[in-house]
Design an enzyme around this catalytic site. Structure first.
Site, PDB file in Angstrom:
ATOM      1  N   GLN A 292      24.518  32.100  40.423  1.00 51.04           N
ATOM      2  CA  GLN A 292      23.256  32.810  40.175  1.00 51.04           C
ATOM      3  C   GLN A 292      22.937  33.751  41.341  1.00 51.04           C
ATOM      4  O   GLN A 292      21.778  33.893  41.745  1.00 51.04           O
ATOM      5  CB  GLN A 292      22.109  31.807  39.982  1.00 51.04           C
ATOM      6  N   SER A 293      23.949  34.407  41.879  1.00 54.00           N
ATOM      7  CA  SER A 293      23.752  35.225  43.076  1.00 54.00           C
ATOM      8  C   SER A 293      22.922  36.486  42.829  1.00 54.00           C
ATOM      9  O   SER A 293      23.286  37.352  42.032  1.00 54.00           O
ATOM     10  CB  SER A 293      25.128  35.635  43.613  1.00 54.00           C
TER      11      SER A 293
END
Ligand code: PLP
Length: 333
Positions: A75-76
């Site tokens: 989920q960068s």
């Protein structure tokens, strides 16, 4: 610091807002809390990586790159914003996704992962936690060169000295706004992850002789390791920006009490802080970074480390797209 000496792209139209949080402050009953709205920088959904990418992408373009390669968690925010910057520059992007929590990468995930697809990422490679990411990025760059690309590697979080100049600029911008608004701060609190934000702010505050203490709230590493990393990066950033000597070691202050079970894993204090900011000010924090950083600020108020007669600045570094990937972590009840 003379940042105009560095090539830079501009991804945010104006300065991000600096304003008080009267209802949040009242709910805590402590100091007067202000916020620097770096959740409102430019590029898709905004956030702190936009400031770093202004310098990094300018460097990539100067080197003739046509492909950006970077790394981050599933989920960068950093991967999302690198892809966004590449998109507006007409470059392609490849991502090395480190599955820091086993089993958390899913091709059909929402949040930032959905945006990877929407902005047409060129390729995603997924590797387990503990992989040598620097070597992995180099291998991807070699493969891209063999295909005829001119790749540019952006290290994780964009936290090189060059990328951290974005937060030297933020420190300068914030001090100027504080001057114009006639508000003097006693303390600053921000999230501390890959470190470019914390280190850049420290270098900028030191370069401006602001004498303004900054606490970095770690989202992953323990205090000792994080302080050593931040000191090194802040000093390198300060030197790159033209400063003489180094950033004093005692200016580097990290709290690691909000990490909880680990990077991106929820804590009650994070959920409470995310909900309180949403309910009092209608501002969205995120579960991985700003929720934990805000929880650190709340803990400092409750401990009496930040007093009622003080003014505190919280640097909001973005991340709200991740909320949609972790709904059960922040939902009431
Ligand atoms: C990356 C990130 C941080 C941490 O910033 P670093 O410069 O990596 O320490 C904080 N908040 C959000 C929302 C982020 O995406």
């Amino acid at each position: 610091m003379h940042l105009a000496r560095f090539p830079r792209r501009t991804y945010t139209d104006a300065r991000t807002p600096l304003h008080p949080l009267p209802r949040f402050s009242a709910a805590l009953g402590g100091p007067e809390i202000w916020i620097k709205r770096d959740d409102r920088t430019g590029l898709a959904a905004g956030g702190n990586k936009t400031r770093k990418l202004e310098f990094l992408v300018a460097d990539a373009l100067a080197q003739g790159a046509d492909l950006l390669i970077t790394t981050g968690a599933p989920q960068s925010n950093h991967a999302r914003l690198t892809l966004a910057a590449a998109t507006v520059e007409g470059l392609r992007t490849r991502l090395l996704i480190e599955e820091r929590v086993p089993g958390t990468y899913a091709e059909d995930a929402v949040g930032n992962a959905l945006l990877f697809d929407l902005m047409d990422v060129d390729r995603i490679e997924v590797v387990p936690a503990g992989t040598d990411l620097a070597a992995g990025l180099e291998a991807m760059a070699d493969a891209a060169r063999a295909e005829g690309f001119t790749p540019y590697v952006v290290p994780g979080g964009g936290s090189t000295p060059l990328g951290s100049l974005g937060y030297v600029a933020c420190a300068e911008e914030t001090l100027q706004q504080a001057f114009e608004q006639g508000v003097a701060f006693d303390h600053v609190v921000a999230a501390s992850g890959s470190g470019g934000t914390h280190a850049g702010l420290l270098a900028g505050l030191h370069g401006a002789t602001a004498n303004l203490p900054l606490t970095g709230v770690s989202v992953r590493a323990d205090r000792e390791a994080q302080e050593a990393k931040i000191h090194r990066l802040a000093s390198e950033t300060y030197a790159l920006a033209g400063g003489a000597g180094e950033v004093p070691r005692e200016a580097v202050v990290v709290r690691d009490d909000q990490v909880g079970p680990g990077y991106s894993l929820p804590t009650d204090a994070m959920a409470e802080a995310v909900r309180l900011l949403a309910r009092t000010e209608a501002i969205l924090a995120d579960p991985v970074y700003t929720g934990k950083a805000l929880a650190g600020l709340v803990a400092m108020v409750r401990e009496g480390a930040l007093r009622a007669d003080q003014r505190v600045l919280f640097v909001h570094t973005g991340g709200s797209p991740a909320l949609h990937a972790y709904p059960t972590q922040v939902r009431t009840g």
